[in-house]
Design a protein around this motif. Structure first.
Motif, PDB file in Angstrom:
ATOM      1  N   GLU A  20       0.835  -1.202   0.000  1.00 38.12           N
ATOM      2  CA  GLU A  20       0.000   0.000   0.000  1.00 38.12           C
ATOM      3  C   GLU A  20       0.871   1.254   0.000  1.00 38.12           C
ATOM      4  O   GLU A  20       0.620   2.187  -0.749  1.00 38.12           O
ATOM      5  N   HIS A  21       1.891   1.272   0.813  1.00 35.62           N
ATOM      6  CA  HIS A  21       2.790   2.429   0.892  1.00 35.62           C
ATOM      7  C   HIS A  21       3.513   2.642  -0.432  1.00 35.62           C
ATOM      8  O   HIS A  21       3.574   3.760  -0.943  1.00 35.62           O
ATOM      9  N   THR A  23       2.759   1.583  -3.526  1.00 38.10           N
ATOM     10  CA  THR A  23       1.916   1.950  -4.657  1.00 38.10           C
ATOM     11  C   THR A  23       1.437   3.396  -4.547  1.00 38.10           C
ATOM     12  O   THR A  23       1.368   4.097  -5.548  1.00 38.10           O
ATOM     13  N   SER A  24       1.130   3.850  -3.352  1.00 38.87           N
ATOM     14  CA  SER A  24       0.715   5.249  -3.166  1.00 38.87           C
ATOM     15  C   SER A  24       1.860   6.198  -3.515  1.00 38.87           C
ATOM     16  O   SER A  24       1.664   7.204  -4.210  1.00 38.87           O
ATOM     17  N   MET A  27       2.346   6.203  -7.314  1.00 37.61           N
ATOM     18  CA  MET A  27       1.273   6.932  -7.989  1.00 37.61           C
ATOM     19  C   MET A  27       1.496   8.441  -7.868  1.00 37.61           C
ATOM     20  O   MET A  27       1.401   9.176  -8.854  1.00 37.61           O
ATOM     21  N   LEU A  28       1.819   8.908  -6.671  1.00 39.24           N
ATOM     22  CA  LEU A  28       2.023  10.341  -6.467  1.00 39.24           C
ATOM     23  C   LEU A  28       3.257  10.842  -7.215  1.00 39.24           C
ATOM     24  O   LEU A  28       3.248  11.932  -7.797  1.00 39.24           O
ATOM     25  N   GLU A  79      -8.717  13.587  -9.293  1.00 37.31           N
ATOM     26  CA  GLU A  79      -8.909  12.129  -9.249  1.00 37.31           C
ATOM     27  C   GLU A  79      -8.580  11.502 -10.597  1.00 37.31           C
ATOM     28  O   GLU A  79      -7.917  10.462 -10.665  1.00 37.31           O
ATOM     29  N   LEU A  82      -4.833  11.235 -11.080  1.00 34.83           N
ATOM     30  CA  LEU A  82      -4.275  10.102 -10.333  1.00 34.83           C
ATOM     31  C   LEU A  82      -4.577   8.776 -11.036  1.00 34.83           C
ATOM     32  O   LEU A  82      -3.707   7.908 -11.164  1.00 34.83           O
TER      33      LEU A  82
END
Length: 99
Positions: A20-21, A23-24, A27-28, A79, A82
């Protein structure tokens, strides 16, 4: 619960938290990279944020509150930016599992 089940559960939780960390962050990173190369798109996102949060702006940090879920739902362009980054630069292209 046997020892093997507890170890498997622990490993699944660690994998979930780390994935989760990562991929976030990915993405950012790619979103900022894309927006830096497309100033018009970046400006559109800035304008959207200013419009949505215009009433929430204040002069001191302490008096600011977190954005409401309604306000976040209004950030349609952000959104979409992203989502486009996730489409172009998939952080996890293949997920394999053992049976």
């Amino acid at each position: 619960w046997g020892r093997a089940a507890i170890i498997q559960l622990r490993d699944e939780i660690k994998s979930l938290l780390l994935a989760e960390h990562e991929t976030s962050a990915s993405m950012l990173t790619w979103t900022v990279c894309e927006l830096s190369q497309n100033p018009a798109c970046a400006q559109r996102g800035i304008d959207e944020g200013r419009t949505v949060f215009a009433g929430a702006a204040s002069s001191s940090y302490e008096s600011q509150s977190l954005p409401s879920s309604q306000a976040l739902k209004m950030l349609v362009y952000a959104e979409n930016c992203l989502k486009e980054s996730l489409r172009k630069y998939t952080p996890v292209p293949v997920v394999t599992r053992r049976a």
